[in-house]
Design a protein around this motif. Structure first.
Motif, PDB file in Angstrom:
ATOM      1  N   MET A 199       2.189  -0.920   8.144  1.00 39.73           N
ATOM      2  CA  MET A 199       1.362   0.637   6.701  1.00 39.73           C
ATOM      3  C   MET A 199       1.253   2.050   7.799  1.00 39.73           C
ATOM      4  O   MET A 199       1.712   3.268   7.111  1.00 39.73           O
ATOM      5  CB  MET A 199       0.208   0.544   6.069  1.00 39.73           C
ATOM      6  CG  MET A 199       0.059  -0.493   4.933  1.00 39.73           C
ATOM      7  SD  MET A 199       1.366  -0.520   3.665  1.00 39.73           S
ATOM      8  CE  MET A 199       2.478  -1.247   4.048  1.00 39.73           C
ATOM      9  N   ILE A 211       7.169  -3.977   0.811  1.00 38.40           N
ATOM     10  CA  ILE A 211       7.688  -2.339   0.206  1.00 38.40           C
ATOM     11  C   ILE A 211       8.838  -2.592  -0.089  1.00 38.40           C
ATOM     12  O   ILE A 211       8.983  -1.606  -1.220  1.00 38.40           O
ATOM     13  CB  ILE A 211       7.577  -1.593   1.491  1.00 38.40           C
ATOM     14  CG1 ILE A 211       6.843  -1.324   2.834  1.00 38.40           C
ATOM     15  CG2 ILE A 211       8.244  -0.255   1.257  1.00 38.40           C
ATOM     16  CD1 ILE A 211       5.897  -1.418   3.685  1.00 38.40           C
ATOM     17  N   ILE A 264      14.573  -0.522   4.968  1.00 44.23           N
ATOM     18  CA  ILE A 264      13.655  -1.379   4.872  1.00 44.23           C
ATOM     19  C   ILE A 264      15.296  -3.056   5.655  1.00 44.23           C
ATOM     20  O   ILE A 264      14.489  -3.749   5.884  1.00 44.23           O
ATOM     21  CB  ILE A 264      13.333  -2.033   3.401  1.00 44.23           C
ATOM     22  CG1 ILE A 264      12.283  -1.185   3.051  1.00 44.23           C
ATOM     23  CG2 ILE A 264      11.846  -3.223   3.415  1.00 44.23           C
ATOM     24  CD1 ILE A 264      10.488  -0.924   3.599  1.00 44.23           C
ATOM     25  N   PHE A 310       2.098   3.358   0.395  1.00 46.33           N
ATOM     26  CA  PHE A 310       2.118   3.905   1.191  1.00 46.33           C
ATOM     27  C   PHE A 310       4.375   4.378   0.818  1.00 46.33           C
ATOM     28  O   PHE A 310       5.002   5.254   1.295  1.00 46.33           O
ATOM     29  CB  PHE A 310       2.925   2.157   1.787  1.00 46.33           C
ATOM     30  CG  PHE A 310       4.170   3.078   2.604  1.00 46.33           C
ATOM     31  CD1 PHE A 310       4.247   2.858   4.287  1.00 46.33           C
ATOM     32  CD2 PHE A 310       5.554   2.445   2.741  1.00 46.33           C
ATOM     33  CE1 PHE A 310       4.711   3.167   5.692  1.00 46.33           C
ATOM     34  CE2 PHE A 310       6.321   2.216   4.075  1.00 46.33           C
ATOM     35  CZ  PHE A 310       5.809   2.989   4.967  1.00 46.33           C
ATOM     36  N   VAL A 311       4.524   3.779  -0.771  1.00 45.83           N
ATOM     37  CA  VAL A 311       6.111   3.804  -0.831  1.00 45.83           C
ATOM     38  C   VAL A 311       6.037   5.776  -1.378  1.00 45.83           C
ATOM     39  O   VAL A 311       6.412   6.046  -1.680  1.00 45.83           O
ATOM     40  CB  VAL A 311       6.839   2.969  -2.255  1.00 45.83           C
ATOM     41  CG1 VAL A 311       7.795   3.675  -2.837  1.00 45.83           C
ATOM     42  CG2 VAL A 311       6.734   1.284  -1.147  1.00 45.83           C
ATOM     43  N   THR A 364       4.907  -7.814   5.016  1.00 46.97           N
ATOM     44  CA  THR A 364       5.591  -6.678   4.126  1.00 46.97           C
ATOM     45  C   THR A 364       6.535  -5.911   3.985  1.00 46.97           C
ATOM     46  O   THR A 364       6.162  -5.328   3.013  1.00 46.97           O
ATOM     47  CB  THR A 364       3.837  -6.306   5.411  1.00 46.97           C
ATOM     48  OG1 THR A 364       2.894  -6.946   6.086  1.00 46.97           O
ATOM     49  CG2 THR A 364       3.275  -4.685   4.950  1.00 46.97           C
ATOM     50  N   ILE A 400       0.423  -0.815  -0.522  1.00 46.97           N
ATOM     51  CA  ILE A 400       1.831  -1.461  -0.363  1.00 46.97           C
ATOM     52  C   ILE A 400       2.575   0.184  -1.382  1.00 46.97           C
ATOM     53  O   ILE A 400       3.975   1.137  -0.720  1.00 46.97           O
ATOM     54  CB  ILE A 400       2.365  -2.312  -0.787  1.00 46.97           C
ATOM     55  CG1 ILE A 400       2.041  -2.715  -0.111  1.00 46.97           C
ATOM     56  CG2 ILE A 400       4.127  -2.764  -0.903  1.00 46.97           C
ATOM     57  CD1 ILE A 400       1.634  -4.655  -0.525  1.00 46.97           C
TER      58      ILE A 400
END
Ligand SMILES: [Zn+2]
Length: 340
Positions: free
Chosen positions: A224, A263, A299, A287-288, A259, A284
């Motif tokens: 993160m 994402i 990713i 974060f996006v 993780t 999550i």
């Protein structure tokens, strides 16, 4: 407690109810991964066989025999494990157990031998084979095995195999609530169920391992926060963390892949259903939204950095080089500044 009190494995329970009604000269092999419950079921099977007042569902749990089993003192239930400090069961020990088991039971109608077959070398298996070929009518074998490739084909052909399957999410919920603590949240249970692949023993050992949740939080927070990290954070602090936990690397890298996968799910769909870190879904999604320049390709490249590290560790590359390389590659893929 009776078979119906055990969660899941319905097919096996039905077979065991039939088998324990007439167990004479029966040889069973319980297979399935470590922690799936083979030993729990073996004891329940022994209890049903030795019970003085057997019910359709198995043991009565009230007779003297059932009480001896609960206390671990029943003279006709013998469990064979390696003696302390040894990797495998000693052939001399097993020979003595079998010789003793072949004579009449002491107080019950049968004698039950539960043997940890994962801990038997071929010489022990050959010894068992002789007894399995002509077991006394009173003798019941229950072999426990998580890796049948270790067993001689001749053993496999003489036993009735019952294969234990992974538990469903609902079954795991009831097992973990009962044995891991009633206060476990649904989200935490679904995370543990997924991480342990539906194997209760594995999930329970994670609950009881104070380091595991900490490691999991560390890896989650690393991913993160990686966009905001500088080289010192990565090449000193984070590298040191991995270096200190080299013995847990498989677990840590799996958490990392998870993780990153979460994402990716949140980039693909605004409110994803299939988040593995289900108790951290909100973080999550945040974060996006804060790192909107990060794409599915980034990713996928970051995941490749982790799998490359796993591959490199198998070919004896320097740990320092491959670990730092992985951290830098993930940083590059997730770092907004670099991508813009
Ligand atoms: Zn009983």
């Amino acid at each position: 407690m009776g078979f119906n009190q055990l969660t899941g494995q319905e097919t096996i329970k039905n077979r065991l109810k039939d088998i324990t009604a007439d167990p004479s000269a029966c040889s069973l092999l319980f297979t399935g991964p470590e922690g799936i419950g083979k030993h729990l079921f073996a004891r329940e099977t022994a209890k049903a066989i030795l019970c003085e007042n057997r019910k359709a569902d198995g043991a009565c749990c009230e007779c003297a025999s059932c009480k001896y089993i609960d206390a671990g003192t029943h003279p006709d239930l013998i469990e064979v494990e390696p003696t302390e400090g040894r990797k495998n069961i000693r052939i001399a020990d097993l020979r003595e157990v079998i010789r003793d088991a072949e004579v009449k039971p002491q107080i019950a109608s049968h004698k039950v031998l539960i043997i940890n077959a994962d801990k038997t070398a071929p010489d022990c298996q050959n010894l068992m084979l002789k007894s399995l070929e002509e077991p006394g009518a009173h003798l019941v074998y229950i072999l426990l095995c998580s890796d049948t490739s270790r067993l001689l084909g001749t053993i496999l052909s003489r036993v009735t195999e019952l294969n234990f399957r992974e538990y469903t999410a609902d079954q795991m919920k009831s097992i973990l609530r009962e044995k891991g603590g009633a206060d476990l949240s649904d989200d935490k249970i679904s995370f543990l169920t997924a991480f342990s692949s539906g194997i209760p023993g594995k999930a329970l050992s994670l609950i009881n391992d104070p380091d595991f949740m900490e490691e999991r939080d560390h890896i989650f927070n690393l991913v993160m926060n990686i966009p905001k990290m500088g080289y010192t954070d990565l090449l000193y602090d984070e590298f040191t963390y991995f270096d200190k936990n080299r013995d847990k690397m498989d677990e840590l890298l799996l958490l990392m892949i998870w993780t990153l996968g979460d994402i990716a799910s949140a980039i693909a769909v605004p409110d994803p259903e299939n988040i593995k870190n289900s108790d951290k879904k909100r973080e999550i999604i945040r974060f996006v939204s804060e790192n909107s320049a990060v794409t599915l390709i980034n990713i996928s490249n970051a995941e490749k950095a982790v799998t490359d590290f796993i591959d490199a560790s198998h070919v004896n590359t320097s740990f320092e080089t491959s670990c730092c390389n992985m951290l830098l590659r993930i940083h590059k893929e997730l770092c907004y500044e670099k991508n813009s």
